[in-house]
Write an enzyme that holds these catalytic residues in place. Sequence first.
Site, PDB file in Angstrom:
ATOM      1  N   ILE A  84      34.699  33.263  15.461  1.00  0.00           N
ATOM      2  CA  ILE A  84      34.408  33.763  14.119  1.00  0.00           C
ATOM      3  C   ILE A  84      33.063  34.487  14.236  1.00  0.00           C
ATOM      4  O   ILE A  84      32.103  33.946  14.780  1.00  0.00           O
ATOM      5  CB  ILE A  84      34.361  32.612  13.091  1.00  0.00           C
ATOM      6  CG1 ILE A  84      33.957  33.119  11.699  1.00  0.00           C
ATOM      7  CG2 ILE A  84      33.464  31.480  13.523  1.00  0.00           C
ATOM      8  CD1 ILE A  84      34.056  32.048  10.622  1.00  0.00           C
ATOM      9  N   SER A  85      33.004  35.709  13.800  1.00  0.00           N
ATOM     10  CA  SER A  85      31.832  36.555  14.037  1.00  0.00           C
ATOM     11  C   SER A  85      30.586  36.036  13.332  1.00  0.00           C
ATOM     12  O   SER A  85      30.647  35.309  12.332  1.00  0.00           O
ATOM     13  CB  SER A  85      32.112  37.991  13.572  1.00  0.00           C
ATOM     14  OG  SER A  85      33.119  38.593  14.346  1.00  0.00           O
ATOM     15  N   GLN A  86      29.456  36.431  13.857  1.00  0.00           N
ATOM     16  CA  GLN A  86      28.149  36.180  13.263  1.00  0.00           C
ATOM     17  C   GLN A  86      28.161  36.664  11.806  1.00  0.00           C
ATOM     18  O   GLN A  86      28.695  37.732  11.505  1.00  0.00           O
ATOM     19  CB  GLN A  86      27.119  36.954  14.084  1.00  0.00           C
ATOM     20  CG  GLN A  86      25.717  36.974  13.580  1.00  0.00           C
ATOM     21  CD  GLN A  86      24.873  37.952  14.396  1.00  0.00           C
ATOM     22  OE1 GLN A  86      25.412  38.747  15.176  1.00  0.00           O
ATOM     23  NE2 GLN A  86      23.568  37.904  14.213  1.00  0.00           N
ATOM     24  N   ARG A 119      31.845  29.466   4.191  1.00  0.00           N
ATOM     25  CA  ARG A 119      32.125  29.705   5.609  1.00  0.00           C
ATOM     26  C   ARG A 119      32.559  28.437   6.342  1.00  0.00           C
ATOM     27  O   ARG A 119      33.370  28.490   7.267  1.00  0.00           O
ATOM     28  CB  ARG A 119      30.884  30.320   6.266  1.00  0.00           C
ATOM     29  CG  ARG A 119      31.048  30.741   7.725  1.00  0.00           C
ATOM     30  CD  ARG A 119      29.761  31.406   8.197  1.00  0.00           C
ATOM     31  NE  ARG A 119      29.672  31.527   9.640  1.00  0.00           N
ATOM     32  CZ  ARG A 119      30.120  32.553  10.345  1.00  0.00           C
ATOM     33  NH1 ARG A 119      30.699  33.567   9.726  1.00  0.00           N
ATOM     34  NH2 ARG A 119      29.993  32.582  11.659  1.00  0.00           N
TER      35      ARG A 119
END
Length: 246
Positions: A91-93, A65
């Site tokens: 950027i999503s959880q 990530r």
Amino acid sequence: MKRSLYAFRFNWIPAVMAACFLLAPGVPAHSDPTENTRLEMVRTQIAARDVRDPAVLAAMRTVKRHLFIPEGQERQAYDDRPVAIGHGQTISQPYIVALMTELARPRPNSKVLEIGSGSGYQAAVLAEIAEHVYTIEIVEPLAAWASQRLQRAGYNNVTVKHADGYFGWEEHAPFDAIVVTAAAPHIPPPLIAQLKDGGRMVIPVGSRFRTQQLVLVEKQGDRITTRNMLPVRFVPFTGVGERSGE
């Protein structure tokens, strides 16, 4: 590796000892300093909640990530929250990325469409499972950035396009799964049309000022069913539907 050990069999003892040391457990030839952090992320943030698909959990453990985080913010890469990536986008959880992937149900032979490439992280997770991922980003600098990051990370089964995701990618339709990573005021009809019979779409629906719902769309012939899965908060869809206020 068996061939290497066989070659050492007739060499002198120090060489054999050196080879055994290199192959010993806990002494990897190419260590990854973020691997334990990713494993902990999956254990505490994802598996501890309601994500169970082994392929999804494996993908979340594998994708680095931090490679999809802007410089200077890498320390936030494995936190249990979204991270800003510029241009008003995030950027999503990690948990939401995993949940949306599980709901979409990509398989090794799947062709997947993603709307909202962002940094490229969700596409990378999908690409760990699916045969090919087509991803669209309306913000041109982000489309270029996502493409660069995905290539650098070795994802050759992802194609990035700068365009308005509202219209999908008809050239490569139909898709086994569609994942939308921005909140739309309604489900875009072109995306429903491009979903394969038996396919699934995951999309946040709602405006930036109201509660949004993560919606699972399933297509069986002419029958379209939708289910609200949970309340979410995404950046708004910036395609035709958002601009027209539909």
